[in-house]
Design an enzyme around this catalytic site. Sequence first.
Site, PDB file in Angstrom:
ATOM      1  N   GLY A 104      33.144  40.610  41.770  1.00 34.53           N
ATOM      2  CA  GLY A 104      34.149  39.653  41.305  1.00 34.53           C
ATOM      3  C   GLY A 104      33.546  38.434  40.619  1.00 34.53           C
ATOM      4  N   ASP A 105      34.284  37.342  40.624  1.00 38.90           N
ATOM      5  CA  ASP A 105      33.840  36.169  39.858  1.00 38.90           C
ATOM      6  C   ASP A 105      32.532  35.564  40.396  1.00 38.90           C
ATOM      7  OD1 ASP A 105      35.183  35.342  42.123  1.00 38.90           O
ATOM      8  OD2 ASP A 105      36.281  33.722  41.140  1.00 38.90           O
ATOM      9  N   ASP A 129      41.420  41.361  43.693  1.00 39.10           N
ATOM     10  CA  ASP A 129      42.174  40.151  43.336  1.00 39.10           C
ATOM     11  C   ASP A 129      42.584  40.124  41.865  1.00 39.10           C
ATOM     12  OD1 ASP A 129      41.568  39.465  45.931  1.00 39.10           O
ATOM     13  OD2 ASP A 129      39.910  38.141  45.379  1.00 39.10           O
TER      14      ASP A 129
HETATM   15  O1  F6P Z   1      38.086  39.034  47.057  1.00 43.36           O
HETATM   16  C1  F6P Z   1      38.639  40.099  47.744  1.00 43.36           C
HETATM   17  C2  F6P Z   1      39.212  39.624  49.062  1.00 43.36           C
HETATM   18  O2  F6P Z   1      39.757  40.740  49.746  1.00 43.36           O
HETATM   19  C3  F6P Z   1      40.254  38.517  48.955  1.00 43.36           C
HETATM   20  O3  F6P Z   1      41.506  38.988  48.541  1.00 43.36           O
HETATM   21  C4  F6P Z   1      40.222  37.924  50.330  1.00 43.36           C
HETATM   22  O4  F6P Z   1      40.616  36.569  50.328  1.00 43.36           O
HETATM   23  C5  F6P Z   1      38.770  38.023  50.691  1.00 43.36           C
HETATM   24  O5  F6P Z   1      38.208  39.067  49.890  1.00 43.36           O
HETATM   25  C6  F6P Z   1      38.527  38.319  52.133  1.00 43.36           C
HETATM   26  O6  F6P Z   1      37.171  38.251  52.358  1.00 43.36           O
HETATM   27  P1  F6P Z   1      36.485  38.756  53.708  1.00 43.36           P
HETATM   28  O7  F6P Z   1      36.458  40.251  53.679  1.00 43.36           O
HETATM   29  O8  F6P Z   1      35.133  38.162  53.640  1.00 43.36           O
HETATM   30  O9  F6P Z   1      37.323  38.258  54.828  1.00 43.36           O
END
Ligand code: F6P
Length: 325
Positions: A104-105, A129
């Site tokens: 991602g970004d 996202d």
């Molecule tokens: O960026 C993808 C994502 O699933 C987001 O939608 C979410 O906020 C985040 O990652 C959750 O991250 P983690 O798996 O570290 O809780």
Amino acid sequence: MAIRRIGVLTSGSDGPGFNPCLCAVVRMAISLGVEVVGVRRGFTGLMNGEFISLSARSVGGIVHKGGTFLGTSPSVEFAGRRGQMEALRNLNEAEIDGLIVIGGDGTMRGAQQLHELGFPVVGIPGTIDNDVPGTDFSIGFDTALNTALDAIDRIKDTATSLQRAFLVEVMGRKSGNLALMAGLAGGAEMVCIPEQDFELDDVARTITDAYVKGKAHCIIVVAEGARFNATAIADYLQQRREEAGFTVRMTILGHVQRGGSPSAFDRLLATRLGAFAVERLVAGERGVMVGLVGNEIVATPLAEVIAHPKAIDVGMFHLAETLAK
Ligand code: F6P
């Protein structure tokens, strides 16, 4: 400099479609006479030199599997200059001439840092996202959208039977893209996203209006990054339950949206982007991210990709509002 050996890694949060992308990267490279080294656990593995040699057979039988067989790690860990130096040292030691990074970004920011240090890098957008500029869709978004939509459809069945209102919280970090598209496709009465301001009272009014209109259910899709998340909205509605009409329930979809077999769309997108990224890297292109714009696969400079956050389609938001009658 001719590219004879490339590395590939997946970084940050995973998403359905990362595996078919890795398959396309490896097999396109081999077909161009280029060796491929897989980097385990994203930028963390790059800094630790966690490399494995990949063949056409090592990526067999994975196109339908969720997650990433290479593993991943939060891309934030790559931020320090010390770590970047370790990464460069490991790449040089393994005689890797170029790197493909999928994520991602945050991952694109890490890729840009390597590019600025002079290492040939090409990025591929992969995140549920769909918040990476330079592409209409990132790998994983379509599958996550379908998972969220399936959940909304199921919730609507039970909501209708018992005449209830449901708050359904969808992932997306700071972006409302996933929630907006799930809400629009799922026929939600309201979509709450970070990009469009709203008050708690707007949600309460939407639920009351739906009840008074004689609707059998009321579905409110809430992006996790919205000004008020589903828990905060549920707390507020609990204090005003007499006025709501409907009984209110809440479901937080969470990480189920990140797993599962990639959709046909995600597999095709992943395959096209993976193959194109290798072709561009081998052809001498550097510091770009490949993406799907319209029906064209294009390359955009990473510096442009990371300059601004991706905007939502405001027209879609207004369409969702108009159709929620
Ligand atoms: O960026 C993808 C994502 O699933 C987001 O939608 C979410 O906020 C985040 O990652 C959750 O991250 P983690 O798996 O570290 O809780």
